[in-house]
Write a protein that holds these residues in place. Structure first.
Motif, PDB file in Angstrom:
ATOM      1  N   LEU A 285      36.841 -32.566 119.877  1.00 50.83           N
ATOM      2  CA  LEU A 285      36.898 -31.928 121.190  1.00 50.83           C
ATOM      3  C   LEU A 285      38.184 -31.126 121.350  1.00 50.83           C
ATOM      4  CD1 LEU A 285      35.801 -35.022 123.327  1.00 50.83           C
ATOM      5  CD2 LEU A 285      34.329 -33.241 122.392  1.00 50.83           C
ATOM      6  N   THR A 286      38.098 -30.114 122.217  1.00 47.06           N
ATOM      7  CA  THR A 286      39.272 -29.341 122.609  1.00 47.06           C
ATOM      8  C   THR A 286      39.790 -29.893 123.934  1.00 47.06           C
ATOM      9  OG1 THR A 286      38.426 -27.360 121.539  1.00 47.06           O
ATOM     10  CG2 THR A 286      40.126 -27.045 123.210  1.00 47.06           C
ATOM     11  N   ASP A 287      41.113 -29.989 124.043  1.00 51.93           N
ATOM     12  CA  ASP A 287      41.683 -30.526 125.273  1.00 51.93           C
ATOM     13  C   ASP A 287      41.450 -29.564 126.430  1.00 51.93           C
ATOM     14  OD1 ASP A 287      42.931 -32.338 126.867  1.00 51.93           O
ATOM     15  OD2 ASP A 287      44.960 -31.660 126.400  1.00 51.93           O
ATOM     16  N   VAL A 288      41.182 -30.125 127.614  1.00 53.12           N
ATOM     17  CA  VAL A 288      40.996 -29.320 128.821  1.00 53.12           C
ATOM     18  C   VAL A 288      42.365 -28.916 129.356  1.00 53.12           C
ATOM     19  CG1 VAL A 288      40.072 -29.315 131.168  1.00 53.12           C
ATOM     20  CG2 VAL A 288      38.845 -30.498 129.345  1.00 53.12           C
ATOM     21  N   VAL A 403      42.650 -41.137 134.181  1.00 47.83           N
ATOM     22  CA  VAL A 403      42.397 -41.770 132.879  1.00 47.83           C
ATOM     23  C   VAL A 403      43.165 -41.035 131.788  1.00 47.83           C
ATOM     24  CG1 VAL A 403      40.629 -42.246 131.149  1.00 47.83           C
ATOM     25  CG2 VAL A 403      40.147 -42.668 133.564  1.00 47.83           C
ATOM     26  N   ARG A 404      43.161 -39.695 131.839  1.00 47.81           N
ATOM     27  CA  ARG A 404      43.864 -38.930 130.807  1.00 47.81           C
ATOM     28  C   ARG A 404      45.356 -39.219 130.822  1.00 47.81           C
ATOM     29  NH1 ARG A 404      43.557 -32.394 130.023  1.00 47.81           N
ATOM     30  NH2 ARG A 404      45.021 -32.330 131.758  1.00 47.81           N
ATOM     31  N   ASP A 405      45.927 -39.461 132.000  1.00 47.67           N
ATOM     32  CA  ASP A 405      47.359 -39.747 132.086  1.00 47.67           C
ATOM     33  C   ASP A 405      47.735 -41.049 131.398  1.00 47.67           C
ATOM     34  OD1 ASP A 405      47.902 -37.451 133.412  1.00 47.67           O
ATOM     35  OD2 ASP A 405      47.927 -38.333 135.412  1.00 47.67           O
ATOM     36  N   LEU A 461      36.857 -44.023 121.931  1.00 49.36           N
ATOM     37  CA  LEU A 461      35.606 -43.546 122.535  1.00 49.36           C
ATOM     38  C   LEU A 461      35.812 -43.247 124.017  1.00 49.36           C
ATOM     39  CD1 LEU A 461      32.578 -42.978 122.414  1.00 49.36           C
ATOM     40  CD2 LEU A 461      32.182 -45.424 122.821  1.00 49.36           C
ATOM     41  N   ASP A 462      36.514 -44.121 124.715  1.00 49.00           N
ATOM     42  CA  ASP A 462      36.779 -43.889 126.139  1.00 49.00           C
ATOM     43  C   ASP A 462      37.552 -42.591 126.353  1.00 49.00           C
ATOM     44  OD1 ASP A 462      35.495 -46.239 126.760  1.00 49.00           O
ATOM     45  OD2 ASP A 462      37.332 -47.424 126.988  1.00 49.00           O
ATOM     46  N   GLN A 463      38.521 -42.333 125.481  1.00 46.87           N
ATOM     47  CA  GLN A 463      39.297 -41.106 125.617  1.00 46.87           C
ATOM     48  C   GLN A 463      38.421 -39.872 125.406  1.00 46.87           C
ATOM     49  OE1 GLN A 463      42.016 -40.031 122.459  1.00 46.87           O
ATOM     50  NE2 GLN A 463      43.595 -39.410 123.941  1.00 46.87           N
ATOM     51  N   ALA A 464      37.563 -39.908 124.389  1.00 43.61           N
ATOM     52  CA  ALA A 464      36.692 -38.762 124.119  1.00 43.61           C
ATOM     53  C   ALA A 464      35.687 -38.552 125.258  1.00 43.61           C
ATOM     54  CB  ALA A 464      35.967 -38.962 122.798  1.00 43.61           C
ATOM     55  N   GLN A 467      37.364 -36.973 128.172  1.00 45.07           N
ATOM     56  CA  GLN A 467      37.549 -35.531 128.001  1.00 45.07           C
ATOM     57  C   GLN A 467      36.271 -34.767 128.359  1.00 45.07           C
ATOM     58  OE1 GLN A 467      39.598 -35.937 123.865  1.00 45.07           O
ATOM     59  NE2 GLN A 467      40.069 -33.881 124.592  1.00 45.07           N
ATOM     60  N   ILE A 468      35.138 -35.314 127.937  1.00 49.23           N
ATOM     61  CA  ILE A 468      33.858 -34.674 128.262  1.00 49.23           C
ATOM     62  C   ILE A 468      33.620 -34.715 129.766  1.00 49.23           C
ATOM     63  CG2 ILE A 468      31.368 -34.835 127.946  1.00 49.23           C
ATOM     64  CD1 ILE A 468      31.913 -35.987 125.167  1.00 49.23           C
ATOM     65  N   ASN A 469      33.905 -35.848 130.381  1.00 50.88           N
ATOM     66  CA  ASN A 469      33.702 -35.966 131.829  1.00 50.88           C
ATOM     67  C   ASN A 469      34.594 -34.999 132.594  1.00 50.88           C
ATOM     68  OD1 ASN A 469      31.810 -37.981 131.431  1.00 50.88           O
ATOM     69  ND2 ASN A 469      33.261 -39.653 131.729  1.00 50.88           N
ATOM     70  N   LEU A 470      35.826 -34.825 132.149  1.00 52.90           N
ATOM     71  CA  LEU A 470      36.725 -33.884 132.813  1.00 52.90           C
ATOM     72  C   LEU A 470      36.231 -32.453 132.641  1.00 52.90           C
ATOM     73  CD1 LEU A 470      39.313 -33.268 134.351  1.00 52.90           C
ATOM     74  CD2 LEU A 470      40.557 -33.357 132.182  1.00 52.90           C
ATOM     75  N   TYR A 471      35.782 -32.136 131.450  1.00 51.68           N
ATOM     76  CA  TYR A 471      35.244 -30.798 131.193  1.00 51.68           C
ATOM     77  C   TYR A 471      34.045 -30.512 132.098  1.00 51.68           C
ATOM     78  CZ  TYR A 471      33.063 -27.037 128.439  1.00 51.68           C
ATOM     79  OH  TYR A 471      32.487 -25.860 128.040  1.00 51.68           O
ATOM     80  N   LYS A 472      33.146 -31.486 132.216  1.00 50.49           N
ATOM     81  CA  LYS A 472      31.982 -31.326 133.086  1.00 50.49           C
ATOM     82  C   LYS A 472      32.399 -31.259 134.554  1.00 50.49           C
ATOM     83  CE  LYS A 472      28.799 -34.303 132.417  1.00 50.49           C
ATOM     84  NZ  LYS A 472      28.220 -35.636 132.153  1.00 50.49           N
ATOM     85  N   ALA A 473      33.334 -32.129 134.951  1.00 55.83           N
ATOM     86  CA  ALA A 473      33.743 -32.178 136.352  1.00 55.83           C
ATOM     87  C   ALA A 473      34.381 -30.875 136.812  1.00 55.83           C
ATOM     88  CB  ALA A 473      34.715 -33.342 136.569  1.00 55.83           C
ATOM     89  N   LEU A 474      35.011 -30.167 135.886  1.00 55.69           N
ATOM     90  CA  LEU A 474      35.635 -28.886 136.222  1.00 55.69           C
ATOM     91  C   LEU A 474      34.663 -27.714 136.101  1.00 55.69           C
ATOM     92  CD1 LEU A 474      39.086 -29.414 134.490  1.00 55.69           C
ATOM     93  CD2 LEU A 474      38.659 -29.308 136.946  1.00 55.69           C
ATOM     94  N   GLY A 475      33.392 -28.021 135.865  1.00 48.81           N
ATOM     95  CA  GLY A 475      32.390 -26.958 135.790  1.00 48.81           C
ATOM     96  C   GLY A 475      32.307 -26.307 134.443  1.00 48.81           C
TER      97      GLY A 475
END
Length: 504
Positions: A285-288, A403-405, A461-464, A467-475
């Protein structure tokens, strides 16, 4: 012909008439201007484009995962249903919008009639009556052809335009619903793929643990036969083997379920190669980017859809208001009427009719008033739904940022624990061989190492997933890269097979 042209001209002019719709004003966003203070929210002048502009191909860097998503976007049945609903809504809007313009129909009639003496046939409302004032019954033929419009509403008060506007906004909302479903599918495929990878890694750990425990149990079995250890110690070492075997079988069940879930998402069977362990620390994954203001939330498709529904509810108020005013309709027909087919198109057979009809509610026992109240209530509900969607989106982003923090320091601490546990286990093996410790200490060290390794995979796995959830949450993933096209299913399947081989 002139009345028909005049009617059409008047109808076209009134399309720009008055409207009963309230002036739309977007509600203020019921969330703070920025997310809760955290390290991930610090703006960076070199940050890449925001998630809404980041194509999902750039975010999901794993080639196998990219091809799985491509296949899912083609084959997934739920996404097909969403696409069908989008097309249906667009067609409904086209049908509703067509009512703004006059509908011209062409009709023809041929028949034979018999009238009794001294009778008169009532008018048909279009091309006039047929009379018979003779003293004897008569029979005759009737041929008729006509073109025109019947009961076209002059939209002086915006009734039809409000309905069309509402339908158009609902169609736009359905289109963005499709985009939401598309983003959700991309996230589900990625999460299923990551869960499969994690379970494969856990299976590999369980198999390694089983092998290690079996080796220790063999040593204890030999020592028991030689009289070096008690039956209690020998049986206890065997229980560790049994526990490891239970873990292995449990992980194989989880992998089978992961494969089934992934097959449903992509709409076709998953290649067996996916059940084989592969490197877990691959750059998937690429970081948001950080430093994103909460105002970017209005670019999420579900928020856009909620606002479209709010605009549709606003237009519905205009429809309900217009019901209080007169309804004026035009009728215009031009045609030919003749008793013989050969003379139907002669100049003398020309016939036309034109008229204006109107109606206005006088006593409706509060029907229109209640309909207007209901429409305003629906608008209030749409406002609440719009604000609630924004608040939920804000919460999703804030949770993912939190979570990312904190997960990165947790991962570092867990990695340190794994490293220390490996060292402790290695030392315990040496001490056991030298006779300094009994086997119980070695078993404890091995169990601690296994638990630490399992926790590390779970945190990764939680971290990955976060990242997906943040990407989705930001549209993210809403706007597709224009130059890229999804492959056909056969090509995609071959590409997946190639991608799996490439990861080996």
């Amino acid at each position: 012909m002139k009345p028909l042209l005049l009617s059409t001209a008047i109808a076209t002019c009134v399309l720009a008439g008055c409207s009963m719709e309230p002036t739309y004003q977007r509600p203020a966003m019921p969330v703070p201007n920025s997310y809760p203070s955290n390290t991930a929210n610090t703006a960076s002048p070199t940050a890449p484009m925001d998630a809404a502009e980041m194509d999902w191909h750039a975010f999901f860097r794993d080639p196998v995962l990219q091809r799985l998503i491509d296949i899912a976007l083609i084959n997934n049945r739920d996404l097909r249903i969403a696409a069908a609903k989008m097309e249906e809504a667009r067609a409904d809007y086209g049908e509703t919008r067509a009512s703004l313009f006059p509908e011209i129909d062409l009709q023809g009639y041929a028949g034979r009639q018999r009238l009794p003496a001294m009778s008169q046939q009532p008018a048909n409302g279009l091309l006039g009556p047929i009379e018979n004032n003779r003293n004897t019954a008569t029979s005759f033929n009737t041929y008729q052809v006509q073109a025109g419009m019947t009961s076209y509403e002059l939209d002086f008060f915006g009734h039809q335009r409000a309905i069309a506007h509402e339908s158009g906004k609902l169609a736009e909302a359905t289109a963005t619903d499709y985009q939401s479903a598309r983003i959700a599918l991309i996230g589900e495929v990625a999460n299923a793929y990551l869960a499969l990878n994690a379970d494969c890694a856990l299976l590999q750990l369980a198999q390694q643990t089983e092998a290690a425990q079996q080796g220790h149990a063999d040593v204890m079995q030999k020592a028991y036969h030689d009289g070096g250890v008690s039956e209690f110690d020998m049986r206890r070492s065997q229980t560790q083997v049994d526990a490891a075997q239970v873990d292995v079988q449990g992980m194989q069940i989880r992998i089978a379920k992961d494969m089934d879930a992934l097959a449903v998402l992509i709409g076709q069977p998953v290649l067996p190669d996916y059940a084989k362990p592969r490197p877990w620390q691959a750059p998937l994954l690429t970081d948001v980017p950080a430093g994103l203001p909460s105002s970017l939330l209005d670019r999420r498709p579900d928020i856009v859809a909620a606002e479209d529904r709010l605009r549709a509810a606003n237009a519905d108020i205009g429809r309900a208001r217009a019901a209080f005013f007169p309804n004026i309709a035009l009728t215009g027909v031009l045609g030919a009427l003749s008793g013989g087919l050969s003379s139907l198109l002669h100049a003398g057979s020309l016939a036309w009719t034109a008229g204006v009809s109107g109606s206005m509610p006088v006593l409706d026992w509060g029907k229109n008033e209640n309909e207007l109240s209901a429409s305003k209530a629906r608008y209030g509900g749409a406002v609440a739904a719009y604000e609630g969607t924004i608040q939920e989106a804000f919460r999703e982003v804030a949770d993912s940022l939190a979570v990312r923090d904190h997960i990165q320091p947790e991962l570092q601490a867990q990695q340190a624990l794994v490293d220390q546990s490996q060292r402790v286990y290695a030392i315990s093996q040496v001490r056991f061989k030298d006779g300094m410790d009994d086997y119980i200490a070695t078993q404890d060290a091995q169990r601690s190492l296994y638990a630490a390794q399992q926790k590390l995979v779970s945190l990764e796995l939680d971290q990955a997933v976060n990242q997906i959830n943040l990407y989705k949450a930001l549209g993210g993933g809403w706007r597709e890269a224009p130059a890229r096209q999804s492959p056909s299913p056969p090509v995609a399947q071959a590409s997946v097979r190639h991608g799996v081989n490439a990861l080996r």
